[in-house]
Design an enzyme around this catalytic site. Structure first.
Site: not given
Length: 528
Positions: A56, A198, A217, A235, A239-240, A254, A319
């Site tokens: 980002r 996002k 989030h 990130s 989480k994933t 997410d 990703r």
């Protein structure tokens, strides 16, 4: 340029002969490969490189100052103000630019699995692979829904259009600009597809709380008995990975909302980090990479077309973007009841926070507002090694409203639904980054599973000296010497110095929350 003019200009763009609307996955794969945007891997995934930017661009993200929203937005370095005049001029330039393209691609869908609060969206892309990304990540409409689709918000993305800062009023040639009034997200100068997802999340973070729905989030999953768990974290914190558990059904990886009815996924897909990915360590994610999956910046053998997930040459932020139904063990529609357990994930590069600790209500609110983690390489431009960072509510880059809005809503829901909250450190142990080692995933999974299954409510705990956290003294399948982080360090004096330093950083960061309850600052903060 008013909203009507914006709408008319968009209608003109979408009425062009170059528009390819709602193409199927095979059609988008064909377009992406034939146009030279991407290559096909042995698994049928589309591998695209994002060029200059592999993460980002937060310094190039803006919100237009508008009458209806200007007093609600938490303006600052995260939500940078920009004038309507600058937006309008850039918008006209981008639309004219796209009109001249041989082909542009349009996806229509939704954000939000809860039909009562979902957002209708359209995504206009210069690249076919970006449109495939949108198809995978957002909620795909049925034929009936598509026939009646009217977009509440539109993304207009032109990655090869570069702004001229001297003329266009931006900080660089890249821009991500949100106009809440005109319901447009304008993106240019970056090929990183994550900006689209996002930006829509940011819109939901603005809209949902005003309807008494907490936007979060976090990832989420649910057990056979309907026990829902939430995993907050930035990130790279897991989480994933941790929510993709074979013994539990995935709600989403997410972005979620929490309404009076329970939890719902905002997205229709997953955007998983693939660095170090293997069938042994993360089988759910590995097996979800199928035909039509988008791989970003993954190194692929030119001859065999086999991805090498261990090659970090382009970036550590490689990703995979795939539809959520590429995972077998999911809930459809992506909704569930109220959470029983909340996990705050942090990747502590200092190596001083415990691998797991049970939080009191006050500690939970303190750590939610603090949102401590370490930025990991590749997630943002310029980050080449882990850096300590505080990201309010574990998602500050995506929150348009003041942090206390989200924190107060979370605190209220924790009380209402008697939720157990844990802090889990997926970062370093036995030393800081460069000296210690990253916590093994198998140990973290064992700790998280014990928390979700309620096993940690009866295990004796000891209080951490520096942060006042309740650390379990024993957890099955986890070496006991790792549970108290000080015990894992050979040099105890070095640990004490690092822990004191991090505690001081917590105190300094929390000074921005002058208006929160005294209980949170006195009972939730570090002890030193």
């Amino acid at each position: 340029m008013n909203s009507v003019e914006i709408s008319n200009e968009l209608k003109t763009l979408l009425a062009g002969n170059n528009v390819k609307e709602q193409l199927s996955v095979p059609e988008l794969v064909e377009k992406a490969t034939s146009r030279g945007e991407a290559i096909l891997t042995v698994d049928g995934a589309v591998r695209a490189n994002t060029g200059k930017y592999t993460g980002r661009s937060p310094k190039d993200k803006y919100m237009v100052v508008e009458e209806a929203s200007k007093d609600k937005i938490d303006w600052g370095t995260t939500n940078q103000p920009i004038s309507a005049e600058i937006f309008d001029a850039l918008y006209s330039k981008v639309v004219s630019y796209l009109k001249e393209k041989e082909e542009i691609f349009v996806f229509k869908g939704f954000a939000g699995a809860d039909e009562a609060s979902r957002l209708s969206i359209s995504v206009v892309n210069e690249y076919a692979w970006h449109n495939l990304f949108a198809h995978n990540l957002f909620i795909r409409p049925t034929d009936a829904e598509l026939a009646n689709h009217l977009a509440d918000f539109t993304i207009v993305s032109a990655p090869t259009f570069h702004a001229d800062p001297a003329v266009d009023g931006t900080s660089s040639d890249t821009f991500i600009i949100v106009s809440l009034e005109k319901k447009v997200i304008l993106i240019g100068g970056t090929e990183y597809a994550g900006e689209m997802k996002k930006s829509i999340f940011g819109i939901m973070n603005y809209l949902l709380p005003q309807n008494d729905i907490l936007s979060m989030h976090c990832s989420a999953n649910v057990g056979e008995n309907g026990d829902t768990a939430l995993f907050f974290g930035l990130s790279g914190t897991g989480k994933t990975t941790l929510s993709a558990d074979a013994s539990r059904k995935l709600i989403g990886d997410d972005e979620h909302g929490w309404s009076d009815n329970g939890v719902f996924n905002i997205e229709g897909g997953c955007y998983a980090k693939t660095v170090g990915l293997s069938a042994e360590k993360e089988p759910e994610i590995y097996n979800a990479i199928k035909f039509g999956t988008v791989l970003e910046n993954v190194v692929v053998n030119e001859d065999t077309r086999i991805p090498d997930y261990n090659d970090e040459t382009p970036t550590q932020n490689t990703r995979a973007a795939y539809p959520i139904d590429n995972i077998d063990n999911i809930v459809l529609p992506s909704v569930a009841g109220h959470p029983n357990t909340i996990i705050f994930l942090t990747a502590d590069a200092f190596g001083v926070l415990p691998p797991i600790a049970k939080l009191t209500k006050e500690q939970a609110m303190y750590h939610f507002l603090s949102g401590f983690t370490s930025k990991t390489p590749g997630t943002e431009r310029g980050v080449v090694e882990p850096e300590p960072a505080f990201s309010t509510c574990f998602g500050a880059p995506f929150l348009p409203l003041p942090a206390t809005v989200y924190a107060e809503m979370l605190g209220k829901k924790i009380d209402e639904h008697h939720v157990n909250v844990f802090l889990v450190n997926t970062g370093w142990t036995g030393g800081s980054f460069g000296t210690g080692k990253r916590m093994k995933l198998s140990y973290t999974r064992a700790m998280v599973n014990a928390a979700i299954e309620g096993k940690l409510t009866t295990i004796p705990t000891e209080q951490d000296t520096f942060f006042g956290l309740a650390i379990p003294t024993a957890i099955d399948n986890v070496p006991s010497e790792l549970l108290n982080p000080r015990n894992a360090w050979a040099d105890k004096a070095a640990y004490d110095a690092k822990a004191t330093k991090l505690a001081g950083m917590f105190h300094e960061n929390f000074q921005q929350f002058a208006n929160v309850s005294a209980d949170i600052t006195t009972k939730g903060a570090p002890l030193v």
